[in-house]
Design an enzyme around this catalytic site. Sequence first.
Site, PDB file in Angstrom:
ATOM      1  N   ASP A 303       0.868  -1.174   0.000  1.00  0.00           N
ATOM      2  CA  ASP A 303       0.000   0.000   0.000  1.00  0.00           C
ATOM      3  C   ASP A 303       0.910   1.230   0.000  1.00  0.00           C
ATOM      4  OD1 ASP A 303      -2.114   1.756   0.017  1.00  0.00           O
ATOM      5  OD2 ASP A 303      -3.179   0.808   1.663  1.00  0.00           O
TER       6      ASP A 303
HETATM    7  C1  NOJ Z   1      -4.036   4.005   0.150  1.00  0.00           C
HETATM    8  C2  NOJ Z   1      -5.221   3.091   0.318  1.00  0.00           C
HETATM    9  O1  NOJ Z   1      -5.135   2.414   1.551  1.00  0.00           O
HETATM   10  C3  NOJ Z   1      -5.357   2.067  -0.791  1.00  0.00           C
HETATM   11  O2  NOJ Z   1      -6.561   1.384  -0.622  1.00  0.00           O
HETATM   12  C4  NOJ Z   1      -5.273   2.733  -2.137  1.00  0.00           C
HETATM   13  O3  NOJ Z   1      -5.422   1.770  -3.150  1.00  0.00           O
HETATM   14  C5  NOJ Z   1      -3.933   3.440  -2.238  1.00  0.00           C
HETATM   15  N1  NOJ Z   1      -3.849   4.452  -1.216  1.00  0.00           N
HETATM   16  C6  NOJ Z   1      -3.729   4.073  -3.618  1.00  0.00           C
HETATM   17  O4  NOJ Z   1      -4.561   5.154  -3.780  1.00  0.00           O
END
Ligand code: NOJ
Length: 758
Positions: A303
């Site tokens: 993430d």
């Molecule tokens: C953080 C989020 O937790 C995740 O779900 C998302 O896909 C990413 N950012 C990218 O935007």
Amino acid sequence: MKSLSKIFLSLPKVELRRGFYILILMLPLWTTKSVAQETNKNMDIEKKIDQLLSKMTLEEKVGQMVQFSGNSAITGPLKAVPRQLEDIKSGMVGSMLNVVGAENTRELQKLAVENSRMKIPMLFGLDVIHGYKTIFPIPLAEAASWDLEAIENSARIAAIEATSAGINWTFAPMVDIARDARWGRVMEGAGEDPYYGSLVAAARVRGFQGDDLSTVISMAACAKHFAGYGAVEAGREYNYVDISRRVMNDVYLPPFKAAVEAGVSTLMSSFNEFEGVLATANSYLLREKLKGDWAFNGFVVSDWNTIGEMLIHGTAKDNKDAACQAIEGGTDMDMATGAYRHNLAELVKEGKVDEKLVDDAVRRILRVKFKLGLFDNPYKNCNAELEKEMLLNPLHLAAARDMARKSIVLLKNEGQMLPLSADVKKIAVIGEMANSKDHMMGFWSAQGEGKDVVTILEGIKAAVPSTEVIYAKGCGVNEEKPVYDDAIAAALESDVVVMTIGENRIQTGEASSRGDISIPGKQEELLSYLLKTGKPVVVLLTNGRPMAIPNLAKNAPVILETWFLGSQAGNAIADVLFGKYNPSGKLTMSFPYATGQVPIYYNHRNTGRPEKPNSSRWISHYLDIPNEPVFPFGFGLSYTTFEYSDLKLDKTTMDRNGSINISLSVKNTGKYDGEEVVQLYTRDLVASVVRPVKELKGFKKVMIKAGETADITFTLSAKDLAFFTKDMSFKAEPGDFKVFVGTNSVDCKEAEFTLNLR
Ligand code: NOJ
């Protein structure tokens, strides 16, 4: 397959294009390949990867493991940092996120394939969570439809729009089980149940990916967040997680396993730790379970900056240390940190990381790129003309409206006030959300724009053109000193009042935990004044999570759970209000009585002192609030009524390889045709470990005409009763079981049987 979009665009007439397009929508049904064809194709891909890998330098390999953000979802990629553009040209970037639009992605793809030595195309990732331009209901709402085909179709349409705009990878579905409604991200998933969550996870993966990733309308899906993120302590976003291995395996992992079995291309590791080790570096989760036990052959992306955050967690001393832990743990691609970009090659050269780990990660990433057909045509998703045709296509809007009405849950309908008559002379529509466009899209609205949303007010006006519809805001969602006069005056001069009550869209979603999940602001106070007018009042709940609404549930005569329903919210709500659609949704998360009850879920384990009627003080209960939720899992009413009878088992003993048929009759005893979600639960009465008091094992959504009866049969076999036993082996244990069949997780008919494994 590749020329589909060309054929489409060459058709001269709109009608022809539409007809052809309907055929494209059905494409996944036709592209199913034989096992032999699939195996040959896969062997071919592996050979091509071998060849590529043998020619790549270590730096080029590491480049594939790097993902940068264009930070340009709106403004265009060339505003991206120039250094990133140089990196793309030299093959140091495997993927970009947040770059959208056929032209923008084409431009960047061109930099990668025309300038880099290996000419490897990039993946373009985006959070396409519930629609791209046509916005569908938030995922928790869609889950309430219990209609897996419709959920799959929603993901399919999101993929069709997003792929036409250059996106070939979505960071969805979010499959985290969520039992604590304080956590804002409960809106992104399917709710509290691992069985149902697994079915929804698989449906969404099928929807995004289709049967063949190489078609122009398929994109790689990403099951996230692996794993346990839904268990953040106290429901506070990004907080730590402390759950046992048993709970991880019983509750949080099943939807991921289901996504893998459905062929998901990628997974995203979560922000939290498990057993003290960050998920991004957790070899138990990533290597032992995912890539080992489940034989997952796609890749894992971290993430956002989770590799970098290891420093803040205090488990890595610098980015180099973090990169080392992440690759060893099993993370293949680094989202946004740059830790792999700047350290991985050096770590290999120093002998601290085995190059085999890098090769394996790159192989996984290239495999997805090959399967997407990007090596054959890196620009397959970069067709600006197709993009124009696809975004907000009328067929998509019609599907979004249908999905939205299926997602609505009727929580209360005192005196059968709904459906409203279309002859009503004057309606007062009250509440901030009733006249809001942006909020109806919910959190994660990709490229959705408020201007394309039908508000609740607009939907009602369009549905009853001969009715006078007046609007008064009355009370903002979070307003502390509202002036109610206009709203009360509007109610007094109308025949019916429709009032929105709830949260706004940014009170849910990422980084939107709430410590108090009751209704914010003064909305309930305004409701009490409106009720005093003596006019019939319909409450539309707008929210992205279960809310603690004991008073609302008591005082409001009619409540429709309308979530955030997307582009067609207003039309869908009007369809239900005026009886064009009979609501059939059922909650997939319990609605608590008070915030103090959460986490609350129907499939909790038993205590040694469960509460019973007239039990003493020394039991598991609260002194000030009940144990039960206000609305349980699986709850939802219809404009008609259903009567359950004749629950029968065809035998009372099940053998190791045998099965039991459970049958019953469901009669539609009301005036309207309607759909019912018939739910099957079991309870293992004696087991080697404490087991849930009820577990969903099946459901059937059936349309039953007024006055008619449907005969329903479920079949259960021993494998449906398996769980992680005391020694953590996954199997069913012999003994007695209860079966429950009902309209929700509480109102059920019961029977018993014995599992005999001899
Ligand atoms: C953080 C989020 O937790 C995740 O779900 C998302 O896909 C990413 N950012 C990218 O935007």
